[in-house]
Enzyme design. Sequence first.
Site, PDB file in Angstrom:
ATOM      1  N   ARG A  28      -5.242  18.062  -8.164  1.00 55.25           N
ATOM      2  CA  ARG A  28      -4.619  18.366  -9.450  1.00 55.25           C
ATOM      3  C   ARG A  28      -4.758  19.838  -9.789  1.00 55.25           C
ATOM      4  O   ARG A  28      -4.390  20.270 -10.889  1.00 55.25           O
ATOM      5  CB  ARG A  28      -5.271  17.538 -10.563  1.00 55.25           C
ATOM      6  CG  ARG A  28      -4.833  16.078 -10.522  1.00 55.25           C
ATOM      7  CD  ARG A  28      -5.439  15.283 -11.659  1.00 55.25           C
ATOM      8  NE  ARG A  28      -4.962  13.899 -11.609  1.00 55.25           N
ATOM      9  CZ  ARG A  28      -5.538  12.895 -12.249  1.00 55.25           C
ATOM     10  NH1 ARG A  28      -6.622  13.122 -12.985  1.00 55.25           N
ATOM     11  NH2 ARG A  28      -5.051  11.685 -12.161  1.00 55.25           N
ATOM     12  N   GLU A  40      -1.539  11.932  -1.637  1.00 55.35           N
ATOM     13  CA  GLU A  40      -0.929  10.631  -1.885  1.00 55.35           C
ATOM     14  C   GLU A  40      -1.006   9.728  -0.660  1.00 55.35           C
ATOM     15  O   GLU A  40      -1.204   8.523  -0.789  1.00 55.35           O
ATOM     16  CB  GLU A  40       0.518  10.789  -2.349  1.00 55.35           C
ATOM     17  CG  GLU A  40       0.658  11.388  -3.743  1.00 55.35           C
ATOM     18  CD  GLU A  40      -0.029  10.545  -4.817  1.00 55.35           C
ATOM     19  OE1 GLU A  40      -0.277   9.349  -4.588  1.00 55.35           O
ATOM     20  OE2 GLU A  40      -0.329  11.106  -5.889  1.00 55.35           O
ATOM     21  N   THR A  46      -6.805   3.444  -0.891  1.00 54.86           N
ATOM     22  CA  THR A  46      -8.084   4.116  -0.704  1.00 54.86           C
ATOM     23  C   THR A  46      -8.514   4.751  -2.025  1.00 54.86           C
ATOM     24  O   THR A  46      -7.709   5.378  -2.701  1.00 54.86           O
ATOM     25  CB  THR A  46      -7.974   5.203   0.376  1.00 54.86           C
ATOM     26  OG1 THR A  46      -7.337   4.647   1.528  1.00 54.86           O
ATOM     27  CG2 THR A  46      -9.339   5.724   0.761  1.00 54.86           C
ATOM     28  N   LEU A  83     -11.352   7.042   7.676  1.00 57.21           N
ATOM     29  CA  LEU A  83     -10.543   6.818   6.477  1.00 57.21           C
ATOM     30  C   LEU A  83      -9.703   5.552   6.586  1.00 57.21           C
ATOM     31  O   LEU A  83      -9.305   4.975   5.572  1.00 57.21           O
ATOM     32  CB  LEU A  83      -9.651   8.040   6.236  1.00 57.21           C
ATOM     33  CG  LEU A  83      -9.038   8.257   4.855  1.00 57.21           C
ATOM     34  CD1 LEU A  83     -10.081   8.168   3.754  1.00 57.21           C
ATOM     35  CD2 LEU A  83      -8.336   9.607   4.805  1.00 57.21           C
ATOM     36  N   GLY A  84      -9.436   5.117   7.826  1.00 55.05           N
ATOM     37  CA  GLY A  84      -8.691   3.870   8.007  1.00 55.05           C
ATOM     38  C   GLY A  84      -7.188   4.037   7.985  1.00 55.05           C
ATOM     39  O   GLY A  84      -6.668   5.119   7.677  1.00 55.05           O
ATOM     40  N   TYR A 123       6.553   4.104  -3.481  1.00 49.91           N
ATOM     41  CA  TYR A 123       5.513   4.678  -4.332  1.00 49.91           C
ATOM     42  C   TYR A 123       5.330   6.168  -4.059  1.00 49.91           C
ATOM     43  O   TYR A 123       5.349   6.994  -4.982  1.00 49.91           O
ATOM     44  CB  TYR A 123       4.158   3.964  -4.168  1.00 49.91           C
ATOM     45  CG  TYR A 123       3.071   4.835  -4.727  1.00 49.91           C
ATOM     46  CD1 TYR A 123       2.896   4.954  -6.102  1.00 49.91           C
ATOM     47  CD2 TYR A 123       2.300   5.655  -3.900  1.00 49.91           C
ATOM     48  CE1 TYR A 123       1.974   5.832  -6.648  1.00 49.91           C
ATOM     49  CE2 TYR A 123       1.379   6.539  -4.432  1.00 49.91           C
ATOM     50  CZ  TYR A 123       1.219   6.618  -5.800  1.00 49.91           C
ATOM     51  OH  TYR A 123       0.315   7.499  -6.327  1.00 49.91           O
ATOM     52  N   ASP A 141       2.138   1.838  -8.328  1.00 46.07           N
ATOM     53  CA  ASP A 141       1.118   1.363  -7.398  1.00 46.07           C
ATOM     54  C   ASP A 141       0.403   0.171  -8.029  1.00 46.07           C
ATOM     55  O   ASP A 141       0.833  -0.366  -9.050  1.00 46.07           O
ATOM     56  CB  ASP A 141       0.148   2.496  -7.070  1.00 46.07           C
ATOM     57  CG  ASP A 141      -0.686   2.881  -8.276  1.00 46.07           C
ATOM     58  OD1 ASP A 141      -0.318   2.514  -9.416  1.00 46.07           O
ATOM     59  OD2 ASP A 141      -1.717   3.542  -8.096  1.00 46.07           O
ATOM     60  N   CYS A 202     -11.203  -2.420 -22.833  1.00 39.75           N
ATOM     61  CA  CYS A 202     -10.215  -2.436 -23.919  1.00 39.75           C
ATOM     62  C   CYS A 202     -10.686  -1.641 -25.145  1.00 39.75           C
ATOM     63  O   CYS A 202      -9.861  -1.059 -25.850  1.00 39.75           O
ATOM     64  CB  CYS A 202      -9.909  -3.874 -24.320  1.00 39.75           C
ATOM     65  SG  CYS A 202      -9.191  -4.853 -22.972  1.00 39.75           S
ATOM     66  N   CYS A 211      -1.457  -3.865 -27.194  1.00 34.82           N
ATOM     67  CA  CYS A 211      -1.468  -4.473 -25.856  1.00 34.82           C
ATOM     68  C   CYS A 211      -1.268  -5.988 -25.989  1.00 34.82           C
ATOM     69  O   CYS A 211      -2.119  -6.691 -26.538  1.00 34.82           O
ATOM     70  CB  CYS A 211      -2.782  -4.175 -25.144  1.00 34.82           C
ATOM     71  SG  CYS A 211      -2.939  -4.974 -23.525  1.00 34.82           S
TER      72      CYS A 211
END
Length: 370
Positions: A28, A40, A46, A83-84, A123, A141, A202, A211
């Site tokens: 960011r 991403e 992950t 990381l897979g 996504y 997602d 909440c 909500c």
Amino acid sequence: MSEKDKELFFSSELLGWYRKVRRDLPWRRSRNPYHIWVSEIMLQQTRVDTVIPYFARFVERFPTLIDLADAPEEDVLKHWEGLGYYSRARNLQAAVREVAASYGGEVPADKESVSGLKGVGPYTAGAILSIAFNQPEPAVDGNVMRVLSRFFCLEEDIAKPATRVRMEALAKRLIPEGAASDFNQALMELGALVCTPKSPGCLTCPVMEHCEGRMAGRENELPIKTKAKPPKKVYRLAVFIEGTREHAGRVLVRRRPATGLLARLWELPHVEAPNESVWASSESAGVWLAGSLAAEGLLVKPKDVVADAEHVFSHLHWYLKVWTAVAEDASLLPGEADDYRWVGPEDFDLLAWPNVFRKLVSDYFNRDFY
DNA sequence: AATCCGGGGGT
DNA sequence: ACCCCAGGATT
């Protein structure tokens, strides 16, 4: 309150909340589309905390899209080790090479082009277009589907692809004018920090007041999601084939095929046992192992079981018994052939391993056996 | 629409 | 144990 007013409330409150509390995450800190793209891909299935150190190492080694395009595949895999979902790394490199070749090295900013890149689905395309280019595209997602399911009390099964498509239509409608980047991240941030899968917070939620899931007392039942099938059990026999003479102190390892499970990673030679009984009995397992390895060109004599290991994938559950073995005739073993090599403690760390074999081989060299 | 594809952290 | 995670490709 009308449905439209409820949507306006949700978007406005969520956006304001995000701009106040958003986390300072590495990806960011710029709007570098390549960096956001890398993040991403890494973040697919992950968690943020897992990705942070990988992202730092990856962009340090491959600072620009061209650096990644020009890098050797083994180098990329090594930075993805642990990381897979390793096809993410291969697809990412293929995609940046496509960008280098067809888009002058600049990440394209239109939906058709981005969506056409390998490893970029609905996504990720929406995430890149909105986060990097502030285009009003949805990025739906698991977090977003959970948040929307609860706030609007939607009972559709989020495991179904059709549900994501409908959620995208809703998510796109919710994007405030000119604020796609912050708003899409706000949805995910809320799902990650407040509207969590278990025991949602909440009481600290910026949109709790309207909500519908919460008002119905159903925040703990939503979202609706059908359960996945349990992983299939597989019984495998692996070997440390110990080198002699010029290979003393090393073990024989091999590289996995270019597609499928753990593609292109290194491993101990191993075979599937026909059933649990053969796998578990040292007499029958030794015979089966020797025969199966011989069929693959490895003429060895199994000695002892030195380790047990389990590894759970999404769809498989490996039960691994690890044997030692000696070559019946070292000259009959593969030399430094393409997919086999002798590895010792010196070069062990240069190869990319799945976690289960990295630990086994590491323990072996550290003499944690016997 | 199902299945294949890792690994780890939260509860 | 079980769930789920800033999902996508393949069949």
